[in-house]
Design a protein around this motif. Sequence first.
Motif, PDB file in Angstrom:
ATOM      1  N   THR A 152       0.831  -1.213   0.000  1.00 47.61           N
ATOM      2  CA  THR A 152       0.000   0.000   0.000  1.00 47.61           C
ATOM      3  C   THR A 152       0.857   1.251   0.000  1.00 47.61           C
ATOM      4  OG1 THR A 152      -0.161  -0.148   2.416  1.00 47.61           O
ATOM      5  CG2 THR A 152      -1.938  -1.123   1.125  1.00 47.61           C
ATOM      6  N   PHE A 169      -6.494  -2.214   5.265  1.00 55.25           N
ATOM      7  CA  PHE A 169      -6.138  -3.518   4.733  1.00 55.25           C
ATOM      8  C   PHE A 169      -5.210  -4.268   5.686  1.00 55.25           C
ATOM      9  CE2 PHE A 169      -6.881  -1.570   0.341  1.00 55.25           C
ATOM     10  CZ  PHE A 169      -8.174  -2.055   0.302  1.00 55.25           C
ATOM     11  N   ILE A 182     -13.079   0.596   2.311  1.00 51.58           N
ATOM     12  CA  ILE A 182     -12.596  -0.367   1.316  1.00 51.58           C
ATOM     13  C   ILE A 182     -12.914   0.111  -0.096  1.00 51.58           C
ATOM     14  CG2 ILE A 182     -12.870  -2.725   0.469  1.00 51.58           C
ATOM     15  CD1 ILE A 182     -13.397  -3.604   3.323  1.00 51.58           C
TER      16      ILE A 182
END
Length: 357
Positions: free
Chosen positions: A111, A124, A177
Motif C-alpha cells: 500500500t 487492509f 474499502i
Amino acid sequence: MNRYLTAHDWILAGVWLIAGLVATVLLRFLLRWLGKHATRTRWSGDDVLVDALRALVPVAAITGGVAAAAATLPLTGKVNHTVNQILTVLVMLAATITVARVLAGLVRAVTQSRSGVAGSASIFVNITRVVVLAIGCLVVLQTLGISIAPLLTALGVGGLAVALALQDTLANLFAGIHILASKTIQPGDYIRLTSGEEGYVVDINWRNTVVRNLSNNLVIIPNAQLSSTNMTNYSRPEQEMTLMVQVGVGYDSDLEHVERVTSEVVTEVMTEIEGAMPEHEPAIRFHTFGDSRISFTVILGVGEFSDQYRIKHEFIKRLHKRYRLEGIRIPSPARTVALQQNGVAIPPQRDGSLSLP
C-alpha cells in the motif's frame, strides 16, 4: 511415572533446556545480523520477514528444548500428552502471530509503494491481521479437541444481530474499502471537501479517514461521509499543478517590455525556488482592459499543492522589485468624479482638488 526420577534424568533434561536457551541466543544474534543486511536491500519484504521471525524463532527454540527435556523424563502418558499439547499450542500461537505480522507487513509495504511514502492505508493491514489471527485461533481450538462447528454456527446466526447493531461501523468499513479499491483517494493525496476541510490524507482505517491540514492539525472524517461528499483531489491524476497569478500594469506601459520582464522573473523563480517546475513552460496572457489597468495572468508550474504558497510569495516579491527597477507602474484603483453646479462643470485645480464657489 513409569519409574523414579534419577540424577541422570535431571542432568539430561537440564542439558536439553540449556541447549534450547543457547540456541535461542544464537538465533537471536543471527536474526540481528540478517536484519542489518535486510535494511540495505531495496525490497522491504525481507525486513518484514526478519522482524516477524524474531518472535517465532526464540519461542520455537525454547519449546524444542522443553519438549526434548520432557521426552527424557519418565512421565506418564497423560502428563506427557498434556505437556505436548501445551507446547504445540505455544508454537501454533507463535506461528500465527508471525504469519499475521508477515502478511500485515507485506500488505503495508504494497500500500505504501502504491500510494507514496507520505501515508499508510491501515484498513487492509488490520483486516489481514484479524483474519489470520481468527484462523489461527480456530486451528488451535481444533487441535485442543474443541469442536469449532458449533462456534461457526453461532457466529453465523449472531452475525445478523451484530450487523444490525454495527450498521454505522460496517458502513464506514465498506466505505473505506471502496475508497481505496476505486483509487479515488490514496494516502498522501491533498484533498478539499465542499464543506471546507482540506489537507493531506494521512491514513484510511476501518472507521475514518485522517487528514492533516497545512497547520499540522488532524481532521477526522468518517469514511461514509467522505465517500458521499463532493471533493477535489489535487494529487490526481498527477501531483503537479499550475498556479495562476493575476497582475495588472498601467495603460502607459509598454506591454512587450512588461511581458519580457515578467518572463525573466518567472524563469528566475522557477530555477531558484524549491518546489517549482523549471521544465514547465510558463505562460503570460493579457486578458482585460480594466478601469485603471491592463490585467494579465501569469501561469506557473508547481510540484504539489503546498508549494504554491511559497512560489507565489517569492514571485510577487521579485516581480514588484523588478517592476520598480524597470519603471513599470502597477496602478492602484482610481475613479474620476465630475461635479457640476447649475449645469456648469467645475474644473479641477492643478493639484487635482476641486474648488467650489
